[in-house]
Design an enzyme around this catalytic site. Structure first.
Site, PDB file in Angstrom:
ATOM      1  N   GLN A  83       2.447   1.755  -3.414  1.00 48.35           N
ATOM      2  CA  GLN A  83       1.486   2.227  -4.407  1.00 48.35           C
ATOM      3  C   GLN A  83       1.024   3.653  -4.120  1.00 48.35           C
ATOM      4  O   GLN A  83       0.853   4.461  -5.034  1.00 48.35           O
ATOM      5  CB  GLN A  83       0.272   1.291  -4.431  1.00 48.35           C
ATOM      6  CG  GLN A  83      -0.754   1.609  -5.511  1.00 48.35           C
ATOM      7  CD  GLN A  83      -0.228   1.338  -6.910  1.00 48.35           C
ATOM      8  OE1 GLN A  83       0.709   0.547  -7.084  1.00 48.35           O
ATOM      9  NE2 GLN A  83      -0.798   1.987  -7.898  1.00 48.35           N
ATOM     10  N   GLU A  84       0.820   3.956  -2.854  1.00 49.28           N
ATOM     11  CA  GLU A  84       0.276   5.255  -2.480  1.00 49.28           C
ATOM     12  C   GLU A  84       1.286   6.396  -2.624  1.00 49.28           C
ATOM     13  O   GLU A  84       0.971   7.457  -3.143  1.00 49.28           O
ATOM     14  CB  GLU A  84      -0.226   5.216  -1.030  1.00 49.28           C
ATOM     15  CG  GLU A  84      -1.460   4.363  -0.810  1.00 49.28           C
ATOM     16  CD  GLU A  84      -2.737   5.055  -1.281  1.00 49.28           C
ATOM     17  OE1 GLU A  84      -2.661   6.207  -1.743  1.00 49.28           O
ATOM     18  OE2 GLU A  84      -3.799   4.426  -1.185  1.00 49.28           O
ATOM     19  N   SER A  85       2.499   6.181  -2.113  1.00 52.34           N
ATOM     20  CA  SER A  85       3.443   7.301  -2.036  1.00 52.34           C
ATOM     21  C   SER A  85       4.837   6.982  -2.568  1.00 52.34           C
ATOM     22  O   SER A  85       5.696   7.867  -2.557  1.00 52.34           O
ATOM     23  CB  SER A  85       3.581   7.753  -0.570  1.00 52.34           C
ATOM     24  OG  SER A  85       4.275   6.761   0.182  1.00 52.34           O
ATOM     25  N   VAL A 144       0.838  -1.200   0.000  1.00 51.99           N
ATOM     26  CA  VAL A 144       0.000   0.000   0.000  1.00 51.99           C
ATOM     27  C   VAL A 144       0.876   1.255   0.000  1.00 51.99           C
ATOM     28  O   VAL A 144       0.628   2.203  -0.752  1.00 51.99           O
ATOM     29  CB  VAL A 144      -0.950  -0.006   1.214  1.00 51.99           C
ATOM     30  CG1 VAL A 144      -1.640   1.351   1.360  1.00 51.99           C
ATOM     31  CG2 VAL A 144      -2.000  -1.101   1.073  1.00 51.99           C
ATOM     32  N   TYR A 179      -5.797  -0.089  -8.869  1.00 53.29           N
ATOM     33  CA  TYR A 179      -5.172   0.035  -7.545  1.00 53.29           C
ATOM     34  C   TYR A 179      -5.182  -1.301  -6.823  1.00 53.29           C
ATOM     35  O   TYR A 179      -4.158  -1.742  -6.283  1.00 53.29           O
ATOM     36  CB  TYR A 179      -5.922   1.082  -6.736  1.00 53.29           C
ATOM     37  CG  TYR A 179      -5.431   1.253  -5.313  1.00 53.29           C
ATOM     38  CD1 TYR A 179      -4.388   2.126  -5.016  1.00 53.29           C
ATOM     39  CD2 TYR A 179      -6.023   0.556  -4.259  1.00 53.29           C
ATOM     40  CE1 TYR A 179      -3.943   2.294  -3.714  1.00 53.29           C
ATOM     41  CE2 TYR A 179      -5.574   0.712  -2.951  1.00 53.29           C
ATOM     42  CZ  TYR A 179      -4.537   1.577  -2.691  1.00 53.29           C
ATOM     43  OH  TYR A 179      -4.085   1.731  -1.400  1.00 53.29           O
TER      44      TYR A 179
END
Length: 311
Positions: free
Chosen positions: A214-216, A211, A299
């Site tokens: 993928q997020e940051s 996560v 996502y």
């Protein structure tokens, strides 16, 4: 010093070498300094302990952050002592706020020849006011990382001739494992945080790492165009509801683990929990499953794929 020594065992469990999240800033800063390599271990050298390397790696994350007098928030800017305080705070060591106060922490180092990566180097740069007024972090090879002055950014530069050198790390910090994840997350930034938070809240540590990736891209200072913040990209309202400081990696990872655990219980599966993390629980409930949005569908696939690769 007593406070620092009392927390050595805690610090040792948290000193994990990390890959810098600001790779572009790191590359340009290193090139400008005439250095080679891709991470702080290049500076620390083969003789450095894992603890020393961890301090350098933590400092590298803030390369390129603008200088801001009085700044302690990397999303806005950092001053010299705010930078050093933040780096050590992230590793479990509390330092005073100002450079003059920090210059009394730890224990003295006799000369630059005896300095180790992670040592704090202090300067008296003002002719009009006596006393320490600047601090940087030694990284080896005659270089330091520091937040120099207004109009500049946190960067690598020559250490010059420091007035005072102080060591906050234990005198002989032992070499430590690269991760407490049993090798599963070896080389992954913040592996220790993912492992501990996952164990605490019953969430797969590899999923938490995926996560964050993928997020940051493992950037704790990231802010999206929509306003999502930090390593795990919490929207301010969500972070407030969870009691999370989105820009603090420890708080963000723990909050994400709690949130994903709750979402998994609510929706009954990891893919649906991830869809809710991305699009919101209400959206998943309305659609009775993963929403028909390409962004959310991609996502979920990307995070699941990354998680599997980390296992």
């Amino acid at each position: 010093m007593t406070q620092v020594q009392a927390r050595i065992s805690e610090i040792q469990t948290r000193f994990v070498p990390r890959t810098p999240s600001t790779s572009g800033n790191w590359a340009s800063a290193a090139a400008a300094a005439g250095l080679t390599g891709t991470n702080g271990a290049t500076f620390a050298g083969a003789g450095a302990t894992a603890g020393e390397g961890a301090v350098v790696a933590e400092a590298q994350k803030y390369l390129g952050v603008p200088y801001l007098w009085g700044g302690t928030d990397p999303a806005k800017g950092l001053d010299c002592s705010g930078f050093t305080q933040l780096v050590y705070k992230n590793l479990g060591v509390d330092l005073p706020r100002t450079s003059s106060q920090q210059a009394t922490s730890g224990r003295p180092v006799a000369s630059l020849a005896e300095a180790r990566p992670g040592d704090l180097v202090f300067f008296d740069n003002s002719s009009s006011r006596a006393g320490i007024d600047h601090v940087g972090m030694y990284i080896g090879n005659g270089k330091m990382i520091a937040a120099p002055q207004a109009g500049e950014v946190v960067k690598v530069q020559d250490v010059g001739n420091p007035t005072v050198i102080r060591r906050v790390l234990p005198a002989q910090a032992p070499a430590l494992p690269t991760t407490s994840a049993g090798g599963a997350l070896a080389g992954v930034p913040y592996a220790d945080l993912f492992t501990r938070a996952g164990a605490r809240h019953g969430v797969d540590a590899s999923l938490l790492a995926a996560v964050a990736a993928q997020e940051s891209g493992f950037n704790p200072s990231a802010v999206s165009s929509a306003g999502a913040q930090g390593l795990m990209q919490f929207m301010p309202a969500t972070a407030k509801g969870l009691g999370v400081n989105a820009l603090d990696p420890t708080s963000a990872v723990d909050g994400a683990a709690r949130y994903l655990s709750s979402l998994t219980k609510q929706f009954g599966s990891t893919p649906l929990a991830l869809a809710a993390y991305n699009a919101g629980p209400g959206t998943v409930s309305r659609h009775g499953g993963i929403p028909p949005y390409p962004e959310t569908q991609n996502y979920v696939r990307a995070v699941m794929s990354k998680a599997e690769a980390y296992r």
